[in-house]
Write a protein that holds these residues in place. Structure first.
Motif, PDB file in Angstrom:
ATOM      1  N   SER A 253      30.743  37.066-102.158  1.00 30.95           N
ATOM      2  CA  SER A 253      31.311  35.725-101.957  1.00 30.95           C
ATOM      3  C   SER A 253      32.821  35.759-102.122  1.00 30.95           C
ATOM      4  O   SER A 253      33.552  35.074-101.397  1.00 30.95           O
TER       5      SER A 253
ATOM      6  N   ALA B 167      24.756  22.584-102.832  1.00 23.19           N
ATOM      7  CA  ALA B 167      23.812  23.404-102.080  1.00 23.19           C
ATOM      8  C   ALA B 167      23.151  24.467-102.957  1.00 23.19           C
ATOM      9  O   ALA B 167      21.997  24.851-102.723  1.00 23.19           O
TER      10      ALA B 167
ATOM     11  N   THR C 183      19.726  23.796-104.342  1.00 27.96           N
ATOM     12  CA  THR C 183      18.592  23.609-103.433  1.00 27.96           C
ATOM     13  C   THR C 183      17.751  24.862-103.211  1.00 27.96           C
ATOM     14  O   THR C 183      16.713  24.789-102.546  1.00 27.96           O
ATOM     15  N   THR C 184      18.173  26.015-103.740  1.00 27.99           N
ATOM     16  CA  THR C 184      17.460  27.250-103.407  1.00 27.99           C
ATOM     17  C   THR C 184      17.591  28.313-104.495  1.00 27.99           C
ATOM     18  O   THR C 184      18.551  28.304-105.273  1.00 27.99           O
TER      19      THR C 184
ATOM     20  N   ASP D 280      16.816  31.447-103.111  1.00 26.18           N
ATOM     21  CA  ASP D 280      16.893  32.553-102.153  1.00 26.18           C
ATOM     22  C   ASP D 280      18.233  33.267-102.282  1.00 26.18           C
ATOM     23  O   ASP D 280      19.295  32.638-102.235  1.00 26.18           O
ATOM     24  N   TYR D 281      18.182  34.577-102.444  1.00 24.39           N
ATOM     25  CA  TYR D 281      19.405  35.336-102.727  1.00 24.39           C
ATOM     26  C   TYR D 281      20.422  35.240-101.593  1.00 24.39           C
ATOM     27  O   TYR D 281      21.620  35.038-101.837  1.00 24.39           O
ATOM     28  N   ALA D 282      19.969  35.368-100.361  1.00 27.35           N
ATOM     29  CA  ALA D 282      20.892  35.313 -99.223  1.00 27.35           C
ATOM     30  C   ALA D 282      21.592  33.955 -99.143  1.00 27.35           C
ATOM     31  O   ALA D 282      22.795  33.879 -98.882  1.00 27.35           O
ATOM     32  N   LEU D 283      20.838  32.883 -99.372  1.00 28.93           N
ATOM     33  CA  LEU D 283      21.435  31.551 -99.332  1.00 28.93           C
ATOM     34  C   LEU D 283      22.395  31.340-100.509  1.00 28.93           C
ATOM     35  O   LEU D 283      23.447  30.715-100.352  1.00 28.93           O
ATOM     36  N   LEU D 284      22.055  31.864-101.669  1.00 23.65           N
ATOM     37  CA  LEU D 284      22.957  31.757-102.820  1.00 23.65           C
ATOM     38  C   LEU D 284      24.282  32.441-102.522  1.00 23.65           C
ATOM     39  O   LEU D 284      25.352  31.921-102.844  1.00 23.65           O
TER      40      LEU D 284
ATOM     41  N   ALA E   6      25.548  32.934 -99.534  1.00 23.57           N
ATOM     42  CA  ALA E   6      26.236  32.155 -98.498  1.00 23.57           C
ATOM     43  C   ALA E   6      26.924  30.926 -99.082  1.00 23.57           C
ATOM     44  O   ALA E   6      28.092  30.646 -98.777  1.00 23.57           O
ATOM     45  N   PHE E   7      26.230  30.189 -99.940  1.00 22.29           N
ATOM     46  CA  PHE E   7      26.808  28.984-100.523  1.00 22.29           C
ATOM     47  C   PHE E   7      27.972  29.324-101.462  1.00 22.29           C
ATOM     48  O   PHE E   7      28.979  28.623-101.494  1.00 22.29           O
TER      49      PHE E   7
END
Length: 402
Positions: A41, A78, A81-82, A84-88, A90-91
């Motif tokens: 990130s 965001a 809301t999750t 999920d490692y990939a979404l974490l 990304a956010f």
């Protein structure tokens, strides 16, 4: 802008002190995953600094800053809301992009408003911001005592709400004068001369490269200390947010007085020598903290936090002055954007550097401090020929001057 700093950093203090623990205990990430998340990130966020500086040379600074605060708020919400490692990742990357751009614009605002008093203005702004960090850190320590998933989630929500509050407050700020925008709209052939580009300025690029290393104190407090306390020392886990609070209280008390020591380019350069000593001492104290029991570890970690805080304050003073003193007035946004790459790159490199130090054990921290101390000496040499030893900070930029 001071009220914005207080609101923004109070929210950030809620989250910064527990972010590593949130990803560890709430989302179930491993140490390696936490380090990778922060590194990736941070790497993506690198683009925020030059992009923000370039845009602010062309558009109203306050409006751009408001948009970035909203972007940071959305990214924080965001995360709730999750799992999920990939979404974490990304956010966190979106939040990092907005954070790095906002950081550059805040510094540019100070340069445009305060002129030759920019170091003192930045010191006052930093003092207020760190008071907010301390308030947020104390609240985070209370949440750690509760230790529930809900408590962690409320801390993250508080961080997001602080960004929305900062965006609303930014609407009330007056737009500072901009030499670059004045030049861009002028029909005078003398004043329409384009400013220098930082990408061809080898001295400035070398300076920015050394800054990347000197900004590693940030990774110590956000990643290094919490992980070292949790995995390699006998100190209680609750010490991590308390050391962050201590860091902020010291800055609140001493940043403004210390800023007077770097009011000129020559004085700022001279501070690089005591800065190197502070980094070295911090590394040694971290290493020694693994050799004793709970009390010894707590005392040595506190000493390390004090040393790295001293380094943080000294470097902030040096950086505020030199980053502007080395930049032409008509390209301050572009130059500060490139300078912001140092902090952005540190967001990526820093977590990897401190986790590598942790993996290497006590000797890793000794090397960590020694490398940064050596970099201080190198920067001292890099900027020598560029600076006029007797030069004061540049005069304020106003529309009437062009």
């Amino acid at each position: 802008m001071l009220a914005i700093a207080l609101v923004d950093r109070t929210g950030s203090g809620l989250w910064a002190a527990v972010s590593v623990l949130y990803f560890t205990y709430v989302t179930g990430l491993s140490v390696a995953q936490v380090g990778t998340l922060a590194a990736v990130s941070g790497a993506i966020g690198i683009a925020g600094a030059p992009l923000g500086g370039r845009i602010a040379d062309r558009l109203p600074l306050t409006r751009v800053l408001m948009a970035l605060q909203i972007l940071r708020a959305l990214a924080s919400f965001a995360l709730l809301t999750t799992d999920d490692y990939a979404l974490l990742v990304a956010f966190c990357a979106v939040g990092s992009l907005g954070d790095r751009a906002a950081n550059v614009l805040t510094k540019l605002y100070a340069a445009r408003v305060a002129g030759k008093e920019r170091v003192r203005y930045q010191a006052v702004n930093r003092t207020v911001a760190n008071a907010g960090w301390a308030l947020g850190g104390l609240a985070a320590a209370g949440a750690l005592a509760i230790g529930t998933t809900t408590a962690y989630q409320w801390l993250l929500a508080g961080d997001a709400l602080s960004f929305l509050g900062a965006a609303l407050l930014t609407l009330r700020c007056g737009e500072p004068p901009s030499a670059t925008r004045t030049v861009a709209t002028s029909h005078d052939p003398v004043t329409t001369t384009k400013g220098a580009t930082p990408w061809r300025d080898r001295t400035y690029l070398a300076y920015v490269a050394t800054e990347t290393v000197l900004f590693l104190d940030d990774a110590v407090f956000k990643v290094g200390l919490p992980l070292w306390i949790a995995h390699a020392s006998d100190a209680p886990h609750g010490l991590a947010p308390l050391l962050l609070v201590l860091n902020n209280l010291i800055i609140v008390a001493l940043q403004v007085p210390l800023a007077r020591l770097g009011a000129t380019s020559a004085a700022a350069r001279a501070l690089l020598l005591p800065l190197s000593a502070a980094f070295a001492l911090g590394g040694v104290a971290m290493a020694l903290s693994a050799t004793g029991g709970t009390t010894t570890a707590t005392l040595l970690l506190t000493a390390a936090a004090v040393a790295f805080t001293a380094a943080e304050m000294l470097h902030a003073t040096v950086s505020w002055e030199l980053s502007i003193a080395l930049a032409p007035a008509t390209a301050q946004g572009a130059y500060l954007g490139v300078h912001g790459l140092a902090q952005s790159a540190q967001r990526s490199i820093g977590p990897l550097a401190v986790t590598a130090a942790i993996a290497a054990g006590p000797v890793g921290w000794v090397l960590f401090g020694a490398v940064i101390a050596a970099t201080c000496g190198f920067q001292h040499r890099v900027v020598r020929d560029r600076l006029n030893p007797s030069a004061l900070s540049v005069l304020p930029v106003t529309v009437s001057e062009h």
